[in-house]
Each structure stands twice: as structure tokens, then as C-alpha cells.
Design a protein around this motif. Structure first.
Motif, short mmCIF file in Angstrom:
data_model
loop_
_atom_site.label_atom_id
_atom_site.label_comp_id
_atom_site.label_asym_id
_atom_site.label_seq_id
_atom_site.Cartn_x
_atom_site.Cartn_y
_atom_site.Cartn_z
N VAL A 1 -2.98 -3.60 -11.70
CA VAL A 1 -2.59 -4.99 -12.02
C VAL A 1 -2.75 -5.89 -10.80
O VAL A 1 -3.41 -6.94 -10.87
CB VAL A 1 -1.12 -5.05 -12.52
CG1 VAL A 1 -0.70 -6.50 -12.75
CG2 VAL A 1 -0.95 -4.25 -13.80
N VAL A 2 -2.18 -5.49 -9.68
CA VAL A 2 -2.17 -6.41 -8.53
C VAL A 2 -3.56 -6.53 -7.89
O VAL A 2 -3.88 -7.56 -7.30
CB VAL A 2 -1.09 -6.05 -7.47
CG1 VAL A 2 0.28 -5.98 -8.11
CG2 VAL A 2 -1.40 -4.78 -6.74
N ASP A 3 -4.37 -5.49 -8.04
CA ASP A 3 -5.75 -5.57 -7.54
C ASP A 3 -6.48 -6.71 -8.26
O ASP A 3 -7.08 -7.58 -7.63
CB ASP A 3 -6.45 -4.21 -7.78
CG ASP A 3 -7.92 -4.23 -7.38
OD1 ASP A 3 -8.29 -5.06 -6.53
OD2 ASP A 3 -8.70 -3.42 -7.92
N VAL A 4 -6.39 -6.72 -9.59
CA VAL A 4 -7.08 -7.75 -10.38
C VAL A 4 -6.47 -9.13 -10.11
O VAL A 4 -7.19 -10.11 -9.91
CB VAL A 4 -7.01 -7.42 -11.88
CG1 VAL A 4 -7.64 -8.55 -12.68
CG2 VAL A 4 -7.73 -6.11 -12.18
N LEU A 5 -5.15 -9.20 -10.09
CA LEU A 5 -4.49 -10.50 -9.88
C LEU A 5 -4.91 -11.13 -8.55
O LEU A 5 -5.29 -12.30 -8.50
CB LEU A 5 -2.96 -10.35 -9.90
CG LEU A 5 -2.29 -10.05 -11.24
CD1 LEU A 5 -0.78 -9.85 -11.03
CD2 LEU A 5 -2.53 -11.16 -12.25
N THR A 6 -4.85 -10.34 -7.49
CA THR A 6 -5.13 -10.91 -6.17
C THR A 6 -6.62 -11.23 -6.01
O THR A 6 -6.98 -12.26 -5.47
CB THR A 6 -4.69 -9.95 -5.04
OG1 THR A 6 -5.24 -8.66 -5.29
CG2 THR A 6 -3.19 -9.83 -4.98
N ARG A 7 -7.48 -10.34 -6.55
CA ARG A 7 -8.92 -10.57 -6.46
C ARG A 7 -9.27 -11.91 -7.11
O ARG A 7 -10.01 -12.73 -6.56
CB ARG A 7 -9.62 -9.45 -7.22
CG ARG A 7 -10.81 -8.89 -6.48
CD ARG A 7 -11.63 -8.02 -7.39
NE ARG A 7 -11.06 -6.68 -7.63
CZ ARG A 7 -11.67 -5.78 -8.41
NH1 ARG A 7 -12.79 -6.07 -9.02
NH2 ARG A 7 -11.14 -4.59 -8.59
N LYS A 8 -8.75 -12.15 -8.32
CA LYS A 8 -9.09 -13.36 -9.06
C LYS A 8 -8.44 -14.60 -8.46
O LYS A 8 -9.01 -15.69 -8.48
CB LYS A 8 -8.73 -13.19 -10.54
CG LYS A 8 -9.57 -12.09 -11.20
CD LYS A 8 -9.57 -12.15 -12.71
CE LYS A 8 -10.51 -11.07 -13.26
NZ LYS A 8 -11.19 -11.49 -14.50
#
Ligand code: KG4
Ligand code: ZN
Length: 355
Positions: free
Chosen positions: A260-267
Motif C-alpha cells: 500500500v505505502v509503496d504505491v501511495l508514496t510513488r504516486k
């Protein structure tokens, strides 16, 4: 209170009473300018726990019962009386229809009785504006990522009182919803976010490669999807259970949280780069997540972006955030709402003030 932003001459600024009832928290906050004076919250979360999610009717009833005592608690915490209040702000939407109605009706009642202006405000803009209480005025043109049980959006914010532009949002579950559902699969309880956060501390985030939603070359670069991830975790756990194997709770929690946090921060970083924004603001209940805070800082620092995240108590729903936005609206001389403004469960994010 020492970390809060204080204005030079606080007594010159209007005293604003804010109401929040869009979900399961009855929040009443009082601010003067950007100074937080009271943040009283009564939560009905325990009443929903056995259902594994918020039950709208139970939430509405709880707001009704908690409203007056919570207002009294806020007034005494702030050391002021109702007669001192200069303006009122209340969440008009988005949120649960019945829950919003209780707050709007209460706020209108106080506004009418005190003969003061009222602002029906957008819950998402309030989640952004609350950071002013802690870190001072918002920089012009920041990107905001709001992640909670009800919403997951990326916004470009030239002006939180009137110009909030959607950049992307979830196409299915909200991030917090995914935390809550995965916590249920793991038998951790409700609300799931803090429990997964805690369980993940003893786990390996690389133990299981869960999918990163909407990160393919043809996917909408700033939209989110968490439904496939949630299903993938459920299937992984079911498979272990069927085989009679022990489910490594900490590893599943850590690997899910990382996805979850990988996608959130990347975007979020991509949104900042696309908009040329050098500040990223993170708000909503999921912004309390310890791993999200660390990874956002790490990735933002590499990209030359500054992260602003309010302390966890101001990330989850509260009345102070509504009062903070009300205060900014007064300061900018925005026209208040009419007394008959509607509570709108699907109020669009571009509508900061309800009319
Ligand atoms: O903003 P909020 O209080 O209410 C909504 O508007 O939804 O957010 C509540 C959500 C819940 O889904 C909860 O599980 C999640 O925020 N949450 C967390 C954490 N603390 C709360 N999610 C991940 N990590 C946390 N530490
Ligand atoms: Zn919220």
C-alpha cells in the motif's frame, strides 16, 4: 501545545467553532486564527467493532447523544463561552448522509441561536487545512494526498479555500478500507489500520510479493486501486489455512502494508513532479501509518520535496480540522453558506463551501 503555530496577536483573530460528524467521530474543535484551543472528540468506534465496519444508523444515533456534551467539553477545554464564538464551520460532505445531517443540524442551531455566520465545508479540504494548526500557513500550490477509510485522493491545492483540483483517486476501495478488510482476514479486529501497523513492526515487508495496483505502463498514473491487493492477501491466507499451515501474521501485515505505502508514496511523488510542487501534504486516518510516514520522507527527500504530515490525532477525523478551515475562510473574507445549505454525502472535492 508548544509545537502549534501561534499568530503574533492571537486575540485579534476570530474564534471559530468547528463540527465534524461525517463518519464515526463526533468532533468539536475551537481555533483562534491558526491556534488550536480545543479538540474534543467522542468516537463510536467501539460500537461498530463487532460489525467489522461503521454502521451508519449507529453512528448517527451516537452523534446525537455525544453532540452537546462534546461541545461543552470543547468550550471548557478552550476556556471560552458560546458568546465568545465569532463563526461556525461544519462538515457538509462528503460522508455518511445521516451522520452529516446531525452535525449540520446542530451547527445550524448554534449559528441561528448565536446569530453568527456558518460555513458548510468540504471534509477533504478540512483534512488538508488542519496542518496549518501545526506547521503554519500552507505553501501555495502543494500536492495533498488524502488517505482514510472513505477516500484516497491526490489533489493539487493552489488555494484550500477555493481552488482544490483532483489529480487522481481510488477506482475501488479506499486505502483505509483495505487496511480494515485485511485486518479482518487476519483476525486482528477493527479499525484495522493501527493493528496492522503494530503487527507489521515484527514482520518482513519483503516476505510476500503482493501486487501493486495500477502501476502498469497503461494504467492511470495517479489513480489507485486496492481491491485486487485485498483479494490477493485473502487468497494467500486461505491457501495457508487450507493446507493446515500457520499464517505468519506479522509477515503478511508487513508485506501488505508495504504494497500500500509503496504505491501511495510513488504516486504522490509523481504528482508533485508533474505539478512542480515542492511540498507534499499527507492527511486522513492512514497518514497516521508509521511506515507511510517514513517512506514518504525518504522518497520525498530524494526528490527535493518537503513532506508535511499533521500529528496522528489531527490526521484522523476531528472538529479542529473543520474549525481550521472555517478560520481560513473567515481570514480570506469568503462568503458564508446560507443557513439552508444541504448536507451532501457525495460533495465533490472542488466544492470547498456548500451553497
Ligand atoms: O480519517 P479517518 O479517521 O476516517 C475516515 O474519514 O475514514 O480514517 C480512518 C481510517 C481507518 O480505515 C483506519 O484503519 C485507518 O484510517 N488508520 C490507519 C492507521 N490509523 C488509522 N491505517 C493505517 N495505519 C494506521 N496507523
Ligand atoms: Zn476523514
Amino acid at each position: 501545545m508548544t509545537a502549534l503555530h501561534r499568530s503574533k496577536n492571537p486575540t485579534d483573530e476570530p474564534l471559530v467553532l468547528g463540527f465534524e460528524t461525517s463518519c464515526d467521530e463526533t468532533g468539536v474543535g475551537i481555533v483562534r486564527g491558526n491556534t488550536l484551543l480545543a479538540d474534543a472528540v467522542a468516537s463510536s468506534v467501539d460500537e461498530h467493532a463487532r460489525f467489522g465496519g461503521v454502521v451508519p444508523e449507529v453512528a448517527s444515533r451516537a452523534h446525537l447523544e455525544a453532540m452537546v456534551p462534546t461541545v461543552q467539553r470543547a468550550l471548557s477545554e478552550a476556556g471560552v463561552t458560546l458568546a465568545d464564538i465569532d463563526a461556525i464551520a461544519v462538515t457538509a460532505g462528503p460522508g455518511l448522509a445521516g451522520a452529516l445531517l446531525v452535525g449540520a443540524a446542530a451547527a445550524k442551531g448554534y449559528a441561528l441561536a448565536l446569530d453568527k455566520p456558518i460555513y458548510g465545508v468540504n471534509h477533504l479540504a478540512a483534512h488538508i487545512c488542519v496542518d496549518q494548526l501545526e506547521h503554519g500557513p500552507l505553501p501555495e500550490g502543494c500536492v495533498a494526498m488524502l488517505v482514510s477509510g472513505g477516500h484516497s485522493s491526490l489533489l493539487f491545492v493552489p488555494d484550500v479555500t477555493g481552488d482544490v483540483q483532483p489529480l487522481g483517486q481510488t477506482i475501488d476501495d479506499a486505502a483505509g478500507e483495505a487496511f480494515d478488510k485485511v485486518a479482518r482476514v487476519l483476525g486482528l479486529g477493527f479499525p484495522g489500520g493501527p493493528l496492522i501497523d503494530k503487527a507489521a513492526r515484527d514482520g518482513d515487508p519483503d516476505a510476500i510479493a503482493f501486487p501493486r495496483g495500477l502501476t502498469g505502463p497503461r494504467d492511470a498514473p495517479l489513480d489507485f486501486s486496492f481491491s485486487g491487493l485485498k483479494t490477493s492477501v485473502a487468497r494467500w491466507v486461505e491457501k495457508r489455512e487450507r493446507a493446515g499451515e500457520k499464517v505468519p501474521i506479522a509477515d503478511v501485515a508487513a508485506s501488505f502494508q508495504e504494497a500500500v505505502v509503496d504505491v501511495l508514496t510513488r504516486k504522490a511523488i509523481l504528482a508533485c513532479k508533474e505539478r512542480g510542487a515542492d511540498h507534499l501534504l499527507i492527511g486522513g486516518g492512514v497518514a497516521a501509518n508509521s511506515r507511510l510516514r517514513v517512506l514518504a520522507e525518504e522518497r520525498a527527500a530524494k526528490a527535493g520535496i518537503r513532506v508535511r504530515v499533521p500529528r496522528p490525532g489531527l490526521c484522523t477525523d476531528n472538529g479542529a480540522m473543520v474549525a481550521a478551515l472555517g478560520s481560513e475562510l473567515v481570514r480570506r473574507g469568503r462568503t458564508p453558506s446560507e443557513l439552508d445549505f444541504p448536507a451532501d454525502s457525495s460533495q465533490p472535492v472542488v466544492e470547498v463551501i456548500a451553497r
